[in-house]
Design a protein around this motif. Structure first.
Motif, mmCIF file in Angstrom:
data_model
loop_
_atom_site.group_PDB
_atom_site.id
_atom_site.type_symbol
_atom_site.label_atom_id
_atom_site.label_comp_id
_atom_site.label_asym_id
_atom_site.label_seq_id
_atom_site.Cartn_x
_atom_site.Cartn_y
_atom_site.Cartn_z
ATOM 1 N N ASN A 3 0.819 -1.210 0.000
ATOM 2 C CA ASN A 3 0.000 0.000 0.000
ATOM 3 C C ASN A 3 0.858 1.267 0.000
ATOM 4 O O ASN A 3 0.540 2.242 -0.663
ATOM 5 C CB ASN A 3 -0.936 0.012 1.207
ATOM 6 N N ILE A 4 1.939 1.248 0.747
ATOM 7 C CA ILE A 4 2.834 2.407 0.799
ATOM 8 C C ILE A 4 3.500 2.623 -0.552
ATOM 9 O O ILE A 4 3.584 3.733 -1.059
ATOM 10 C CB ILE A 4 3.881 2.219 1.903
ATOM 11 N N LEU A 5 3.977 1.524 -1.152
ATOM 12 C CA LEU A 5 4.657 1.647 -2.437
ATOM 13 C C LEU A 5 3.710 2.039 -3.562
ATOM 14 O O LEU A 5 4.129 2.650 -4.541
ATOM 15 C CB LEU A 5 5.357 0.337 -2.784
ATOM 16 N N SER A 6 2.438 1.699 -3.441
ATOM 17 C CA SER A 6 1.490 2.034 -4.502
ATOM 18 C C SER A 6 1.220 3.529 -4.587
ATOM 19 O O SER A 6 0.651 3.997 -5.567
ATOM 20 C CB SER A 6 0.188 1.267 -4.312
ATOM 21 N N LEU A 7 1.632 4.280 -3.590
ATOM 22 C CA LEU A 7 1.448 5.733 -3.622
ATOM 23 C C LEU A 7 2.286 6.382 -4.716
ATOM 24 O O LEU A 7 1.989 7.494 -5.142
ATOM 25 C CB LEU A 7 1.801 6.344 -2.266
ATOM 26 N N THR A 8 3.332 5.698 -5.182
ATOM 27 C CA THR A 8 4.177 6.255 -6.236
ATOM 28 C C THR A 8 3.476 6.230 -7.589
ATOM 29 O O THR A 8 3.868 6.940 -8.495
ATOM 30 C CB THR A 8 5.489 5.473 -6.363
ATOM 31 N N ARG A 9 2.473 5.390 -7.745
ATOM 32 C CA ARG A 9 1.687 5.232 -8.979
ATOM 33 C C ARG A 9 2.515 4.705 -10.143
ATOM 34 O O ARG A 9 2.134 4.831 -11.293
ATOM 35 C CB ARG A 9 0.993 6.529 -9.357
ATOM 36 N N ASP A 10 3.652 4.132 -9.852
ATOM 37 C CA ASP A 10 4.483 3.495 -10.873
ATOM 38 C C ASP A 10 4.492 2.004 -10.563
ATOM 39 O O ASP A 10 5.203 1.548 -9.671
ATOM 40 C CB ASP A 10 5.898 4.070 -10.839
ATOM 41 N N ILE A 11 3.696 1.250 -11.308
ATOM 42 C CA ILE A 11 3.486 -0.164 -11.015
ATOM 43 C C ILE A 11 4.785 -0.959 -11.110
ATOM 44 O O ILE A 11 5.058 -1.823 -10.281
ATOM 45 C CB ILE A 11 2.421 -0.759 -11.967
ATOM 46 N N SER A 12 5.611 -0.681 -12.099
ATOM 47 C CA SER A 12 6.840 -1.460 -12.263
ATOM 48 C C SER A 12 7.798 -1.246 -11.091
ATOM 49 O O SER A 12 8.401 -2.198 -10.596
ATOM 50 C CB SER A 12 7.522 -1.115 -13.583
ATOM 51 N N LYS A 13 7.941 -0.016 -10.639
ATOM 52 C CA LYS A 13 8.807 0.257 -9.489
ATOM 53 C C LYS A 13 8.218 -0.337 -8.212
ATOM 54 O O LYS A 13 8.939 -0.873 -7.373
ATOM 55 C CB LYS A 13 9.015 1.764 -9.295
ATOM 56 N N THR A 14 6.904 -0.260 -8.074
ATOM 57 C CA THR A 14 6.250 -0.834 -6.910
ATOM 58 C C THR A 14 6.515 -2.329 -6.834
ATOM 59 O O THR A 14 6.873 -2.856 -5.781
ATOM 60 C CB THR A 14 4.734 -0.580 -6.967
ATOM 61 N N ARG A 15 6.370 -3.014 -7.946
ATOM 62 C CA ARG A 15 6.622 -4.455 -7.966
ATOM 63 C C ARG A 15 8.084 -4.774 -7.703
ATOM 64 O O ARG A 15 8.400 -5.759 -7.044
ATOM 65 C CB ARG A 15 6.196 -5.038 -9.306
ATOM 66 N N GLU A 16 8.975 -3.947 -8.212
ATOM 67 C CA GLU A 16 10.399 -4.196 -8.017
ATOM 68 C C GLU A 16 10.787 -4.084 -6.541
ATOM 69 O O GLU A 16 11.459 -4.967 -5.992
ATOM 70 C CB GLU A 16 11.216 -3.213 -8.853
#
Length: 97
Positions: A3-16
């Motif tokens: 949830n915290i990482l999804s705030l960046t709105r960049d799916i590829s970076k969030t998954r990484e």
């Protein structure tokens, strides 16, 4: 963590970043001694992300996911394995034959 990482709105970076977190925490959580400490690993990942972002503001970091991985690894080692090293570290002067 996701949830915290999804705030960046960049799916590829969030998954990484989430993949790095899951890889490092998954290695430790498969042992019985670390069962039930998922919250600690998530807190360490949050701290590692914060440290990495703050370092990015002052340093030129070329590989941000690698830097995050190193910080998270150091935090995990410090939290869970720091006591082990202290128990076995004896000064040479204190050794008796």
């Amino acid at each position: 963590m996701m949830n915290i990482l999804s705030l960046t709105r960049d799916i590829s970076k969030t998954r990484e970043f989430f993949g790095i977190y899951r890889a490092l925490s998954g290695r430790m959580l498969k042992f019985e001694i670390y069962k039930g400490k998922e919250d600690v690993f998530e807190d360490l990942a949050y701290r590692a992300m914060r440290i990495s972002v703050m370092a990015m503001k002052t340093k030129n970091i070329r590989n941000f996911p690698g830097y995050f991985s190193g910080v998270l690894r150091e935090l995990i080692d410090e939290t869970f394995l720091g006591d082990v090293y202290q128990g076995y570290s004896v000064l040479v002067q204190n050794l008796h034959w």
